[in-house]
Design a protein around this motif. Structure first.
Motif, mmCIF file in Angstrom:
data_model
loop_
_atom_site.group_PDB
_atom_site.id
_atom_site.type_symbol
_atom_site.label_atom_id
_atom_site.label_comp_id
_atom_site.label_asym_id
_atom_site.label_seq_id
_atom_site.Cartn_x
_atom_site.Cartn_y
_atom_site.Cartn_z
ATOM 1 N N ALA A 381 9.244 38.461 -7.457
ATOM 2 C CA ALA A 381 8.031 37.678 -7.680
ATOM 3 C C ALA A 381 8.154 36.981 -9.024
ATOM 4 O O ALA A 381 8.554 37.591 -10.026
ATOM 5 C CB ALA A 381 6.805 38.572 -7.660
ATOM 6 N N PHE A 382 7.812 35.692 -9.052
ATOM 7 C CA PHE A 382 7.952 34.899 -10.273
ATOM 8 C C PHE A 382 7.029 33.701 -10.167
ATOM 9 O O PHE A 382 7.287 32.758 -9.434
ATOM 10 C CB PHE A 382 9.405 34.442 -10.442
ATOM 11 C CG PHE A 382 9.686 33.640 -11.688
ATOM 12 C CD1 PHE A 382 9.580 34.211 -12.941
ATOM 13 C CD2 PHE A 382 10.090 32.311 -11.598
ATOM 14 C CE1 PHE A 382 9.862 33.482 -14.090
ATOM 15 C CE2 PHE A 382 10.376 31.573 -12.734
ATOM 16 C CZ PHE A 382 10.266 32.168 -13.985
ATOM 17 N N GLY A 383 5.913 33.776 -10.886
ATOM 18 C CA GLY A 383 5.020 32.635 -10.868
ATOM 19 C C GLY A 383 3.594 32.969 -10.501
ATOM 20 O O GLY A 383 3.316 33.989 -9.875
ATOM 21 N N GLY A 384 2.731 32.095 -10.944
ATOM 22 C CA GLY A 384 1.304 32.245 -10.692
ATOM 23 C C GLY A 384 0.534 32.403 -11.978
ATOM 24 O O GLY A 384 0.271 31.434 -12.698
ATOM 25 N N VAL A 385 0.185 33.626 -12.304
ATOM 26 C CA VAL A 385 -0.721 33.910 -13.416
ATOM 27 C C VAL A 385 0.077 34.258 -14.671
ATOM 28 O O VAL A 385 0.970 35.101 -14.642
ATOM 29 C CB VAL A 385 -1.667 35.069 -13.058
ATOM 30 C CG1 VAL A 385 -2.611 35.369 -14.213
ATOM 31 C CG2 VAL A 385 -2.459 34.730 -11.793
ATOM 32 N N PHE A 386 -0.268 33.614 -15.780
ATOM 33 C CA PHE A 386 0.374 33.891 -17.062
ATOM 34 C C PHE A 386 -0.297 35.075 -17.757
ATOM 35 O O PHE A 386 -1.478 35.363 -17.494
ATOM 36 C CB PHE A 386 0.300 32.662 -17.973
ATOM 37 C CG PHE A 386 1.193 31.539 -17.540
ATOM 38 C CD1 PHE A 386 2.502 31.460 -17.993
ATOM 39 C CD2 PHE A 386 0.727 30.555 -16.678
ATOM 40 C CE1 PHE A 386 3.330 30.428 -17.593
ATOM 41 C CE2 PHE A 386 1.547 29.511 -16.271
ATOM 42 C CZ PHE A 386 2.861 29.451 -16.728
ATOM 43 N N PRO A 387 0.422 35.786 -18.631
ATOM 44 C CA PRO A 387 -0.195 36.886 -19.378
ATOM 45 C C PRO A 387 -1.461 36.435 -20.102
ATOM 46 O O PRO A 387 -1.481 35.377 -20.744
ATOM 47 C CB PRO A 387 0.898 37.289 -20.375
ATOM 48 C CG PRO A 387 2.178 36.894 -19.711
ATOM 49 C CD PRO A 387 1.852 35.624 -18.962
#
Length: 421
Positions: A381-387
């Motif tokens: 999984a890689f992408g979507g919501v940033f910290p």
């Protein structure tokens, strides 16, 4: 090279996709051409039509899924997204099946999970194609139609009929790279009630992978209600479980019922499953769906368990902890954990792209969420919501930030380019 981000065109395309009601399990009539519902098939075809307009190779895979592809080469890499959504629920302040823009925020069911990111990948492919970036592998966007239900009939069909990517990622979670995802277990408690049992009617929850935001019960002519806050089952602590709130109220009122006794134990500690490991942390539990009438009591729960654990171990522990209550326990569904070597080419390459773009060198992470990355080898999984960014997946008034969308676009363009070298 920085690729142009065509915000207006992307949002216009997303608006059309949001208008198609693709609620998992409630997406229109089932037909031979649309085994997941005619609206799912319509949404897949909608995305494919955009791809055809951009000059991509496209294919609808028998109504289960579809893909768009650019480039040449014997090998193929992919991003994997989905166009089905969870139920809408109550108390929306904007139209759930339309795109509402308010400053930097866009609202609608699927804006973040996962229609918005489907559009981001689509336009990332277009940017690579238009810029004539040299690629040694073909690049594919695989679009699934059965992610939210948990059975993933779409990915099963894809794997049986189509080419498997050499490397892939699912932009349906967050950053940094998620190299491990906890196992997912759906369990059902069921008990036939005795005729002399005082009648309790109790209903709550629509989707097992969401925290229920409303619960209603009737006992002895009196109605009880509770409202909570929806959240994704992978992070139940971010919601407010209406089912549990109402059970506490009914217990406080002195109502005696087998289901209420079970719900008193509906915590990891109470069910004897407070497990954890060093790789992925603690187990989480989401009591999601209750249905009780005069004849039967049913409770369904979503469990996210550590990657080094086995689902059968959890089931046996629950059976031991609840044996005295007389409920039958069944495992409805299990998705095995994902664990990719954090030093692998895939993880290190994507992590470098993220770190170079953001300056965040904190390293890859673990998630309780379940993405299509589990469907393939060499996939994360890689992408979507940033910290630090609010995650509105599965929530009322689901939204996303246009600025976050732009950042995702730039990172995903680079990720697809690097993997295709």
């Amino acid at each position: 090279m920085t690729m142009p981000f065509n915000q207006e065109a992307l949002l216009d395309a997303l608006r059309g996709l949001l208008k198609i009601k693709t609620i998992n399990g409630n997406a229109g009539a089932i037909t031979p051409e649309a085994p997941l519902g005619i609206n799912i098939n319509e949404a897949i075809n909608y995305v494919l039509a955009l791809g055809e307009r951009f000059g991509f190779k496209t294919k609808n895979c028998d109504g289960y899924c579809g893909y768009l592809e650019i480039g040449e080469g014997s090998e193929m890499v992919a991003a994997i997204t989905h166009i089905d959504t969870v139920e809408v629920g109550d108390d929306w302040t904007v139209p759930p099946f339309d795109l509402t823009i308010d400053g930097d925020k866009i609202y609608g069911r699927g804006t973040l999970d996962d229609k918005g990111l489907t559009m981001v990948v689509l336009f990332a492919l277009k940017a690579l194609k238009d810029a004539k970036i040299p690629l040694n592998k073909r690049v594919r966007l695989i679009i699934g139609g059965d992610e939210e239900g948990g059975n993933w009939a779409c990915m099963q069909h894809y794997k049986e009929t189509e080419e498997i990517p050499q490397y892939s990622f699912s932009p349906d979670s967050g950053y940094p790279v998620i190299f491990a995802e906890k196992g997912i277990l759906h369990v059902t408690f069921e008990k036939e009630l005795e005729q002399n049992q005082p009648v309790l009617e109790f209903n709550s929850g629509k989707q097992i992978n969401s925290v229920p935001d409303y619960a209603k019960a009737v006992f002895n002519g009196q109605t009880y209600e509770a409202k909570g806050k929806s959240a994704h089952a992978s992070e139940p602590q971010k919601g407010d479980n209406a089912l549990i709130k109402l059970a506490d109220e009914l217990n406080a009122a002195g109502i005696d019922h087998p289901l209420l006794k079970l719900l008193k134990r509906a915590t990891p500690e109470g069910l004897g499953i407070a497990f954890a490991d060093e790789v992925s942390g603690e187990l989480s539990l989401n009591p999601a769906i209750v249905h009780v009438d005069a004849k039967k009591a049913v409770l369904r729960c979503d469990i996210r368990y550590p990657v080094t654990l086995k689902g059968q171990v959890i089931l046996e522990a629950i059976q031991k902890a609840t044996a005295d209550l007389g409920f039958n326990l069944a495992m409805d569904h299990e998705t095995l954990p994902l664990h990719v070597d954090r030093d692998s080419f895939l993880v290190t390459s994507l992590q470098k792209i993220y770190a170079d773009y953001t300056g965040d060198h904190s390293g890859p992470i673990v998630s309780g969420g379940g993405t299509y990355a589990r469907a393939f080898k060499n996939s994360v999984a890689f992408g979507g919501v940033f910290p630090g960014e609010e995650n509105s997946c599965h929530q009322t008034d689901e939204f996303w930030s246009i600025e976050s969308m732009r950042k995702n676009f730039e990172i995903i363009v680079k990720a697809l380019e690097v993997l295709a070298q």
